[in-house]
Write a protein that holds these residues in place. Sequence first.
Motif, mmCIF file in Angstrom:
data_model
loop_
_atom_site.group_PDB
_atom_site.id
_atom_site.type_symbol
_atom_site.label_atom_id
_atom_site.label_comp_id
_atom_site.label_asym_id
_atom_site.label_seq_id
_atom_site.Cartn_x
_atom_site.Cartn_y
_atom_site.Cartn_z
ATOM 1 N N ALA A 333 -74.948 -14.330 74.666
ATOM 2 C CA ALA A 333 -73.971 -14.973 73.786
ATOM 3 C C ALA A 333 -74.031 -14.332 72.406
ATOM 4 N N SER A 334 -72.881 -14.092 71.810
ATOM 5 C CA SER A 334 -72.823 -13.316 70.571
ATOM 6 C C SER A 334 -73.468 -14.034 69.390
ATOM 7 N N ASP A 335 -73.273 -15.341 69.268
ATOM 8 C CA ASP A 335 -73.762 -16.066 68.082
ATOM 9 C C ASP A 335 -75.274 -15.947 67.881
ATOM 10 N N PRO A 336 -76.114 -16.250 68.887
ATOM 11 C CA PRO A 336 -77.560 -16.141 68.651
ATOM 12 C C PRO A 336 -78.026 -14.702 68.420
ATOM 13 N N ILE A 337 -77.352 -13.724 69.023
ATOM 14 C CA ILE A 337 -77.741 -12.327 68.799
ATOM 15 C C ILE A 337 -77.431 -11.923 67.358
ATOM 16 N N ILE A 338 -76.251 -12.288 66.876
ATOM 17 C CA ILE A 338 -75.875 -11.971 65.497
ATOM 18 C C ILE A 338 -76.824 -12.651 64.520
ATOM 19 N N GLU A 339 -77.156 -13.912 64.794
ATOM 20 C CA GLU A 339 -78.083 -14.642 63.932
ATOM 21 C C GLU A 339 -79.462 -13.988 63.927
ATOM 22 N N ALA A 340 -79.901 -13.507 65.093
ATOM 23 C CA ALA A 340 -81.205 -12.849 65.179
ATOM 24 C C ALA A 340 -81.241 -11.583 64.332
ATOM 25 N N PHE A 341 -80.158 -10.815 64.362
ATOM 26 C CA PHE A 341 -80.105 -9.597 63.537
ATOM 27 C C PHE A 341 -80.074 -9.951 62.054
ATOM 28 N N GLU A 342 -79.376 -11.011 61.698
ATOM 29 C CA GLU A 342 -79.360 -11.438 60.298
ATOM 30 C C GLU A 342 -80.760 -11.826 59.834
ATOM 31 N N ASN A 343 -81.484 -12.584 60.664
ATOM 32 C CA ASN A 343 -82.838 -12.990 60.312
ATOM 33 C C ASN A 343 -83.766 -11.787 60.170
ATOM 34 N N ALA A 344 -83.661 -10.852 61.101
ATOM 35 C CA ALA A 344 -84.519 -9.662 61.050
ATOM 36 C C ALA A 344 -84.179 -8.789 59.848
ATOM 37 N N ARG A 345 -82.895 -8.731 59.519
ATOM 38 C CA ARG A 345 -82.462 -7.911 58.388
ATOM 39 C C ARG A 345 -82.959 -8.477 57.062
ATOM 40 N N GLU A 346 -82.978 -9.791 56.959
ATOM 41 C CA GLU A 346 -83.327 -10.430 55.686
ATOM 42 C C GLU A 346 -84.818 -10.717 55.551
ATOM 43 N N ASN A 347 -85.555 -10.644 56.642
ATOM 44 C CA ASN A 347 -86.993 -10.932 56.620
ATOM 45 C C ASN A 347 -87.748 -9.691 56.152
ATOM 46 N N GLU A 348 -88.378 -9.769 54.980
ATOM 47 C CA GLU A 348 -89.036 -8.600 54.392
ATOM 48 C C GLU A 348 -90.249 -8.152 55.187
ATOM 49 N N SER A 349 -90.861 -9.055 55.945
ATOM 50 C CA SER A 349 -92.044 -8.666 56.715
ATOM 51 C C SER A 349 -91.696 -7.871 57.968
ATOM 52 N N ILE A 350 -90.432 -7.925 58.386
ATOM 53 C CA ILE A 350 -89.987 -7.141 59.548
ATOM 54 C C ILE A 350 -89.533 -5.767 59.064
ATOM 55 N N LYS A 351 -90.202 -4.729 59.543
ATOM 56 C CA LYS A 351 -89.954 -3.374 59.057
ATOM 57 C C LYS A 351 -89.048 -2.560 59.974
ATOM 58 N N ALA A 352 -88.920 -2.967 61.226
ATOM 59 C CA ALA A 352 -88.064 -2.249 62.174
ATOM 60 C C ALA A 352 -87.703 -3.193 63.309
ATOM 61 N N ILE A 353 -86.627 -2.869 64.015
ATOM 62 C CA ILE A 353 -86.119 -3.748 65.075
ATOM 63 C C ILE A 353 -85.959 -2.957 66.357
ATOM 64 N N VAL A 354 -86.396 -3.559 67.467
ATOM 65 C CA VAL A 354 -86.086 -3.059 68.810
ATOM 66 C C VAL A 354 -85.071 -4.019 69.426
ATOM 67 N N PHE A 355 -83.932 -3.483 69.816
ATOM 68 C CA PHE A 355 -82.902 -4.279 70.477
ATOM 69 C C PHE A 355 -83.010 -4.012 71.967
ATOM 70 N N ARG A 356 -83.565 -4.976 72.687
ATOM 71 C CA ARG A 356 -83.770 -4.825 74.126
ATOM 72 C C ARG A 356 -82.496 -5.269 74.840
ATOM 73 N N VAL A 357 -81.756 -4.317 75.388
ATOM 74 C CA VAL A 357 -80.458 -4.589 76.003
ATOM 75 C C VAL A 357 -80.583 -4.498 77.518
ATOM 76 N N ASP A 358 -80.246 -5.562 78.197
ATOM 77 C CA ASP A 358 -80.184 -5.572 79.660
ATOM 78 C C ASP A 358 -78.906 -6.314 80.041
ATOM 79 N N SER A 359 -77.786 -5.582 80.043
ATOM 80 C CA SER A 359 -76.486 -6.229 80.177
ATOM 81 C C SER A 359 -75.472 -5.315 80.846
ATOM 82 N N PRO A 360 -74.635 -5.880 81.739
ATOM 83 C CA PRO A 360 -73.542 -5.114 82.325
ATOM 84 C C PRO A 360 -72.298 -5.107 81.455
#
Length: 600
Positions: A333-360
């Motif tokens: 679902a798009s909403d929780p994924i977008i929210e997760a990226f926003e949280n990771a982007r704004e969280n200073e302790s997170i230095k890099a992101i792995v987007f694990r995609v398993d989708s058709p």
Amino acid sequence: MRFLSTLAASVLGTLIAVGALLLFVFFFIFAISLSADTTPQVQRSTILTLDIQGPIPERVSKDPFTRAIADQPKYDVSDVLSALSKAEKDDRISGLWIRLKGTQASWATLEQIRNAITAFRDSGKPVIASSGDFGMIEKDYFLASAADSIYAGPVTAFEFNGFYLPQTFFKGTLDKLGIEPKVVRAGQYKSAIETFTRNDLSEENEEQLQAIIDTQYDVFLNAIADSRSIDEQRLRDIASTDAPMDVRPAKDLGMIDDVRYTDEVVDVLRGIVGVSPSDDVRMMGIDDYARVPSSDVGLETTGDGRVAVIYGTGQIVPGDDDGGAFGSSGMMASDPIIEAFENARENESIKAIVFRVDSPGGSAAASEAIWRAVKRTKEVKPVIVSMGNLAASGGYYVAAPADTIVASPSTITGSIGVFGLLFNVEGLLTDKLGVGLDNVSTSDLADMYSPFSDFSEQERTLLASSIDRTYQTFLQRVAEGRKMSVEAVDSVAQGRVWTGRDAQEAGLVDVLGGLSEAVRIAGEKGGLGEGPYAVQTLPRQKTFFEKLNEDLSSQAARVYFDQTASDLERQMQAKRDRIRYYLSQSGTVQAVLPYEIDIQ
């Protein structure tokens, strides 16, 4: 009479209240017992056990209520990878016992786990694989071949006869029902609609599917040839002419080491840990060992920060869909994924992101929204995509902006194309059921998406233009992310499906590897040193009680079906759900994988 009805209502209300109170007390006591769960204690000379049975999901709930009540596997892919990585360094772990009980995991998942098993074995610790009385299919044997020794129970089956990839077509069914698919597509290989418009594979579809199955067969045979020291051509000949159907011929061919009962395999383990025949062997399951802190084995995280792993699994749909209290909806679902990226982007302790995609793939609009979130985050922090079994069509769309794309050789990806699909049920209603149809409208195009008529030429032209615009946007998104020209992307797009290995050669994938490799790259790009790294998983999974409050009744029905249905019923439901999805998306533009790819 009114007195009796009032009395009955009071009694019923009291019973409901008492039942709710008892249920609350039960859950309260249950919660206390679960919260008292301690970190597993590992004793010396312990054998780590890995039970391979059924599916191995990308992510299982860590909420103790959900894990205790819902019908979910005990561990997920990351649990296995982290446990085996820790066990390599843990002096208390003397070896690994792989107990094969019929896996239904994808080939890309098995490839990751096999690589982790190989790394464990290369550390100098013995690995034993056995199938007990379950026998072995090719997926089981693929994992077992990474072990030092392979044992199978007497009088059990052994399957080694090559791969096939079945496809199902419903044109004949729709013809009998008087239903006509209305299709517009962009991409020569975008054959998602063939399941409704043909009775067999088109030439283009057969070409791409044959390439996929050939690549997977190469990966399979190469791995076994290397581990078992059997010539690859010899393995091909065995599968084509001398396919062993039970374990005795497999032993004679050198494909397994011996035929033994489970208690005899335990005797082998006693020899590994050095205990007498009368003593028990200490064992610990992979699900328990995964909860052992890395610090217990001296694996301290490096760097001042964390790597966020954002899981995007399932069909891409707009909005929010968490699947309820007893499991996952199987949707990205798009909403929780977008929210997760926003949280990771704004969280200073997170230095890099792995987007694990398993989708058709799925909704083009939802894919675009997620693409935007990935792109915005990439402008601030490194984003590494790790492709699971599937990252195709919309699944590739959302991956395209990443700094680096990592895929397993067996990953199914690409399928860069779009289509529109509607169903005309006029024949079913009028010819089969005798229903009369008529309407009034304010323009000739007002009923363009009506299920009760075919496209006019003007309507088909308009929809084709819309589909082509979406396809051109798709090409531009990929070209921008991959730093390729639109023409170059178009030459490897056209809806064609690729394996991860072939996608790397086509320029759609950067690195071949699994989730662990993606985390390593993310940590390095985030300046966190050599690793291991502290990892935070997103989106946050709702607790059992949060989900329970949302839709208890529908989930109870799902659990009942899961517990009582046969394998055939589950397969038919999966096909029904896929058709239902297409019907629900009628009139929308889709970037979705054409079919189910289940190599058998």
